[in-house]
Design a protein around this motif. Structure first.
Motif, PDB file in Angstrom:
ATOM      1  N   LYS A 197       0.040   2.658  13.738  1.00  0.00           N
ATOM      2  CA  LYS A 197       0.401   3.419  13.925  1.00  0.00           C
ATOM      3  C   LYS A 197       1.920   2.799  14.103  1.00  0.00           C
ATOM      4  O   LYS A 197       2.434   2.542  14.911  1.00  0.00           O
ATOM      5  CB  LYS A 197       0.357   4.575  15.154  1.00  0.00           C
ATOM      6  CG  LYS A 197      -0.414   5.345  15.169  1.00  0.00           C
ATOM      7  CD  LYS A 197      -1.015   6.526  13.928  1.00  0.00           C
ATOM      8  CE  LYS A 197      -2.196   7.007  13.910  1.00  0.00           C
ATOM      9  NZ  LYS A 197      -2.723   7.675  12.331  1.00  0.00           N
ATOM     10  N   ASN A 243       2.207  -1.728   4.004  1.00  0.00           N
ATOM     11  CA  ASN A 243       0.823  -1.352   4.805  1.00  0.00           C
ATOM     12  C   ASN A 243       0.480  -1.167   5.863  1.00  0.00           C
ATOM     13  O   ASN A 243      -0.688  -0.118   5.899  1.00  0.00           O
ATOM     14  CB  ASN A 243       0.794  -3.299   4.228  1.00  0.00           C
ATOM     15  CG  ASN A 243       0.558  -3.423   2.907  1.00  0.00           C
ATOM     16  OD1 ASN A 243       1.031  -2.534   1.882  1.00  0.00           O
ATOM     17  ND2 ASN A 243       0.465  -4.813   2.724  1.00  0.00           N
ATOM     18  N   LYS A 273       1.622   1.292   7.480  1.00  0.00           N
ATOM     19  CA  LYS A 273       2.030   2.733   8.003  1.00  0.00           C
ATOM     20  C   LYS A 273       0.848   3.218   6.781  1.00  0.00           C
ATOM     21  O   LYS A 273       0.656   4.338   7.456  1.00  0.00           O
ATOM     22  CB  LYS A 273       3.171   2.679   7.227  1.00  0.00           C
ATOM     23  CG  LYS A 273       3.311   4.815   7.084  1.00  0.00           C
ATOM     24  CD  LYS A 273       5.098   5.029   6.960  1.00  0.00           C
ATOM     25  CE  LYS A 273       4.744   5.975   6.631  1.00  0.00           C
ATOM     26  NZ  LYS A 273       7.014   7.174   6.319  1.00  0.00           N
ATOM     27  N   ALA A 274       0.325   2.741   5.680  1.00  0.00           N
ATOM     28  CA  ALA A 274      -0.510   3.244   4.981  1.00  0.00           C
ATOM     29  C   ALA A 274      -2.190   3.167   5.617  1.00  0.00           C
ATOM     30  O   ALA A 274      -3.067   3.856   5.016  1.00  0.00           O
ATOM     31  CB  ALA A 274      -0.754   2.239   3.403  1.00  0.00           C
ATOM     32  N   ASN A 275      -2.351   2.681   6.432  1.00  0.00           N
ATOM     33  CA  ASN A 275      -3.270   2.366   7.507  1.00  0.00           C
ATOM     34  C   ASN A 275      -3.617   3.116   8.551  1.00  0.00           C
ATOM     35  O   ASN A 275      -2.760   3.018   9.331  1.00  0.00           O
ATOM     36  CB  ASN A 275      -3.517   0.524   8.004  1.00  0.00           C
ATOM     37  CG  ASN A 275      -4.971   0.115   8.504  1.00  0.00           C
ATOM     38  OD1 ASN A 275      -5.541   1.681   8.933  1.00  0.00           O
ATOM     39  ND2 ASN A 275      -5.178  -0.646   8.815  1.00  0.00           N
ATOM     40  N   ASP A 276      -4.121   3.988   8.364  1.00  0.00           N
ATOM     41  CA  ASP A 276      -5.189   5.005   9.478  1.00  0.00           C
ATOM     42  C   ASP A 276      -5.297   4.500   9.889  1.00  0.00           C
ATOM     43  O   ASP A 276      -5.056   5.320  11.867  1.00  0.00           O
ATOM     44  CB  ASP A 276      -5.654   5.494   8.365  1.00  0.00           C
ATOM     45  CG  ASP A 276      -5.506   6.857   7.622  1.00  0.00           C
ATOM     46  OD1 ASP A 276      -4.373   6.432   7.197  1.00  0.00           O
ATOM     47  OD2 ASP A 276      -6.684   7.240   7.051  1.00  0.00           O
ATOM     48  N   ARG A 277      -5.641   3.581  10.696  1.00  0.00           N
ATOM     49  CA  ARG A 277      -5.594   3.116  12.374  1.00  0.00           C
ATOM     50  C   ARG A 277      -4.556   2.721  12.771  1.00  0.00           C
ATOM     51  O   ARG A 277      -4.593   2.474  13.777  1.00  0.00           O
ATOM     52  CB  ARG A 277      -6.604   1.768  11.945  1.00  0.00           C
ATOM     53  CG  ARG A 277      -8.610   2.290  11.843  1.00  0.00           C
ATOM     54  CD  ARG A 277      -8.897   1.435  11.577  1.00  0.00           C
ATOM     55  NE  ARG A 277      -8.633   0.769  10.032  1.00  0.00           N
ATOM     56  CZ  ARG A 277      -9.076  -0.426  10.312  1.00  0.00           C
ATOM     57  NH1 ARG A 277     -10.253  -1.103  10.821  1.00  0.00           N
ATOM     58  NH2 ARG A 277      -8.959  -1.144   8.652  1.00  0.00           N
ATOM     59  N   LYS A 331       0.805  -1.152  -0.058  1.00  0.00           N
ATOM     60  CA  LYS A 331      -0.497  -0.040  -0.025  1.00  0.00           C
ATOM     61  C   LYS A 331       0.850   1.580   0.077  1.00  0.00           C
ATOM     62  O   LYS A 331       0.547   3.008  -0.256  1.00  0.00           O
ATOM     63  CB  LYS A 331      -0.690  -0.233   1.020  1.00  0.00           C
ATOM     64  CG  LYS A 331      -1.735  -0.972   1.899  1.00  0.00           C
ATOM     65  CD  LYS A 331      -2.805  -1.370   0.029  1.00  0.00           C
ATOM     66  CE  LYS A 331      -3.828  -2.698   0.463  1.00  0.00           C
ATOM     67  NZ  LYS A 331      -4.093  -3.489  -0.481  1.00  0.00           N
ATOM     68  N   ASP A 332       1.952   1.580   0.708  1.00  0.00           N
ATOM     69  CA  ASP A 332       3.200   1.868   0.388  1.00  0.00           C
ATOM     70  C   ASP A 332       4.545   1.636  -0.502  1.00  0.00           C
ATOM     71  O   ASP A 332       4.687   1.637   0.353  1.00  0.00           O
ATOM     72  CB  ASP A 332       3.567   2.795   2.207  1.00  0.00           C
ATOM     73  CG  ASP A 332       3.775   3.847   2.051  1.00  0.00           C
ATOM     74  OD1 ASP A 332       4.698   4.168   1.322  1.00  0.00           O
ATOM     75  OD2 ASP A 332       3.797   4.915   3.420  1.00  0.00           O
TER      76      ASP A 332
END
Length: 88
Positions: free
Chosen positions: A42, A34, A36-40, A11-12
């Motif tokens: 960290k 992936n 890091k690309a997921n907003d939920r 994803k990133d």
């Protein structure tokens, strides 16, 4: 360079490529990119509630190594298990 199959899961891409250049395995780089690309998630923050591996028993480290499929774990010392888990 990742294959078409790998790219579908990454994803990133910039983060993935940077981690690969730094020596991370394809699997580890994809997991981190992936996350890091997921907003939920960290991934740059300190991990969860688990104790550092140095505080685990050898048996607990062995069980974790078995869960993720680290080869040669039965002959590893506690120090070796910690290194293998961190580099997985």
């Amino acid at each position: 360079m990742p294959t078409a199959k790998d790219e579908a899961r990454i994803k990133d891409e910039d983060t993935y490529q940077a981690l690969r250049r730094d020596g991370a395995s394809k699997e580890k780089a994809a997991r981190i990119a992936n996350a890091k690309a997921n907003d939920r998630m960290k991934p740059s923050r300190k991990g969860g509630e688990a104790q550092p591996y140095e505080e685990w028993t050898r048996d607990d480290l062995y069980d974790r190594a078995r869960e993720i499929g680290i080869e040669g774990r039965s002959k590893m010392s506690k120090k070796d298990l910690i290194k293998a888990l961190r580099n997985h």
